[in-house]
Design a protein around this motif. Structure first.
Motif, PDB file in Angstrom:
ATOM      1  N   PHE A  84      -7.370   2.366  -5.633  1.00 56.73           N
ATOM      2  CA  PHE A  84      -6.166   1.747  -5.058  1.00 56.73           C
ATOM      3  C   PHE A  84      -6.498   0.456  -4.301  1.00 56.73           C
ATOM      4  O   PHE A  84      -5.662  -0.059  -3.569  1.00 56.73           O
ATOM      5  CB  PHE A  84      -5.470   2.725  -4.104  1.00 56.73           C
ATOM      6  CG  PHE A  84      -4.773   3.855  -4.793  1.00 56.73           C
ATOM      7  CD1 PHE A  84      -3.424   3.769  -5.127  1.00 56.73           C
ATOM      8  CD2 PHE A  84      -5.466   5.008  -5.131  1.00 56.73           C
ATOM      9  CE1 PHE A  84      -2.776   4.815  -5.768  1.00 56.73           C
ATOM     10  CE2 PHE A  84      -4.831   6.061  -5.769  1.00 56.73           C
ATOM     11  CZ  PHE A  84      -3.473   5.966  -6.094  1.00 56.73           C
ATOM     12  N   ASP A  98      -2.992  -5.184  -6.284  1.00 54.36           N
ATOM     13  CA  ASP A  98      -2.285  -3.949  -6.643  1.00 54.36           C
ATOM     14  C   ASP A  98      -1.521  -3.360  -5.463  1.00 54.36           C
ATOM     15  O   ASP A  98      -0.313  -3.135  -5.534  1.00 54.36           O
ATOM     16  CB  ASP A  98      -3.262  -2.905  -7.184  1.00 54.36           C
ATOM     17  CG  ASP A  98      -3.675  -3.189  -8.621  1.00 54.36           C
ATOM     18  OD1 ASP A  98      -3.171  -4.168  -9.201  1.00 54.36           O
ATOM     19  OD2 ASP A  98      -4.527  -2.451  -9.141  1.00 54.36           O
ATOM     20  N   TYR A  99      -2.212  -3.092  -4.381  1.00 57.85           N
ATOM     21  CA  TYR A  99      -1.610  -2.444  -3.214  1.00 57.85           C
ATOM     22  C   TYR A  99      -2.084  -3.125  -1.940  1.00 57.85           C
ATOM     23  O   TYR A  99      -3.166  -3.719  -1.917  1.00 57.85           O
ATOM     24  CB  TYR A  99      -2.007  -0.958  -3.149  1.00 57.85           C
ATOM     25  CG  TYR A  99      -1.554  -0.142  -4.332  1.00 57.85           C
ATOM     26  CD1 TYR A  99      -0.281   0.426  -4.371  1.00 57.85           C
ATOM     27  CD2 TYR A  99      -2.412   0.072  -5.414  1.00 57.85           C
ATOM     28  CE1 TYR A  99       0.135   1.186  -5.461  1.00 57.85           C
ATOM     29  CE2 TYR A  99      -2.005   0.833  -6.497  1.00 57.85           C
ATOM     30  CZ  TYR A  99      -0.738   1.380  -6.516  1.00 57.85           C
ATOM     31  OH  TYR A  99      -0.327   2.124  -7.599  1.00 57.85           O
ATOM     32  N   VAL A 139      -3.006   0.983   2.082  1.00 57.06           N
ATOM     33  CA  VAL A 139      -2.857   2.093   1.133  1.00 57.06           C
ATOM     34  C   VAL A 139      -4.194   2.784   0.862  1.00 57.06           C
ATOM     35  O   VAL A 139      -4.319   4.003   1.051  1.00 57.06           O
ATOM     36  CB  VAL A 139      -2.194   1.623  -0.176  1.00 57.06           C
ATOM     37  CG1 VAL A 139      -2.198   2.748  -1.218  1.00 57.06           C
ATOM     38  CG2 VAL A 139      -0.770   1.159   0.084  1.00 57.06           C
TER      39      VAL A 139
END
Length: 334
Positions: free
Chosen positions: A103, A108-109, A113
């Motif tokens: 993650f 992406d995040y 996260v």
């Protein structure tokens, strides 16, 4: 004349008492601060044996390397003080590593996260350890041994046995960044050490931890919810393992399912060398931090002297056994 003789006798008795008092205080002082003296002596010895040891860059590198295992060892200290044990730390590091890394790809995040997932997975695994041990009445050795095996298997299953790379720069900062010239892992190590020291020595949580390790039955009679407290202690240990795993993942720039092998034993060694008693009820966070530094100084100094890693393992094992023997003798005298 009698008055002078009486005064002289009183002075002699007072002098003898002072001498006796000092003789009694020396073992007490060594018992309390001996680990710090041993650490300083080891640093001095390594500085003499290898000229490359005592320089700022190398010393910072030693503390940075120690930071990862030191944070895990703090959680293990709480566990051992309650007369428990945690064998799952190394495998949890691998599980947290691969989950957080998946993650933490660029774009992406947000950074929080993988961070929340990392500490969350570690804390949840610790929660399971504590619940199985306290509520299931299973010895901590067996409960955490099961978690050790399961977590390693889950890490391999999740990652398909392969490293997970391509991590964002913000995540990599956790393991390789610095603030004001100080490596970020060292800052986290010192900050976590301060918090855990305050938690153990200055709060009701810490007092209950010592009480359970000293006499669990007496702690129950005094109204302490022993089961709930043990669950919290193991959850805390898992949480700290998650923090360490995040920084280790960032340091090597990949989530590794093989990461953390033997870390649980190094963490236990650091706690025991630092004065935490395997019989429970005794231990401090500063002692554990010094214990971790002793292991780090030893490893670094022997590496600089080109001593075989095999001999290093043998020496480390001998030190652990010696620390346990000393602890055993102290407990018998007590």
């Amino acid at each position: 004349m009698k008055t002078e003789e009486t005064i002289a006798k009183k002075q002699t008795i007072s002098h003898d008492r002072d001498r006796t008092g000092w003789k009694e205080k020396i073992p007490e002082l060594f018992s309390r601060y001996g680990i710090f003296l041993i650490f300083l002596a080891l640093v001095a010895l390594m500085s003499v044996l290898t000229p490359h040891f005592f320089n700022v860059y190398n010393l910072i590198n030693v503390v940075k390397q120690v930071s990862f295992i030191g944070i895990v060892a703090m959680g293990v200290t709480f566990v051992i003080i309650t007369k428990g044990i945690d064998l799952s730390s190394g495998s949890l590091i691998a599980l947290v590593s691969v989950i957080a890394a998946s993650f933490a790809h660029p774009g992406d995040y947000p950074l929080f996260v993988p961070l929340l997932l990392g500490v969350g997975v570690g804390a949840f695994a610790g929660l399971i350890n504590g619940t199985v041990s306290a509520k299931g009445m299973i010895p901590p050795f067996i409960a955490t041994l099961g978690m050790m095996t399961a977590a390693r298997g889950l890490a391999l299953l999740y990652s398909d046995g392969r490293p997970i790379g391509n991590l964002s720069d913000s995540f990599l900062f956790l393991g390789s960044g610095d603030l004001f010239g100080i490596p970020f892992p060292i800052i986290v190590f010192l900050f976590v050490g301060l918090l855990m020291h305050l938690l153990l020595s200055n709060t009701k949580f810490g007092k209950h931890t010592y009480a359970i390790g000293g006499n669990e039955q007496a702690a129950r009679i005094c109204g302490i919810n022993v089961d709930r407290h043990l669950i919290l202690v193991y959850t805390l240990a898992g949480f700290l393992t998650g923090i360490s795993a995040l920084m280790l993942t960032a340091r090597i720039s990949a989530g590794q399912p093989s990461m953390g092998v033997m870390y649980e034993l190094d963490a236990i060694a650091a706690a025991v060398i630092g004065g935490t008693s395997l019989t429970g009820g005794i231990g401090t966070i500063p002692g554990t931090m010094i214990g971790a530094l002793i292991i780090g100084v030893l490893n670094n100094g022997l590496d600089l002297m080109n001593v075989s890693s095999y001999w290093q393992q043998i020496l480390k094992g001998a030190i652990i056994v010696t620390a346990v023997l000393i602890d055993s003798r102290k407990n018998k005298k007590a």
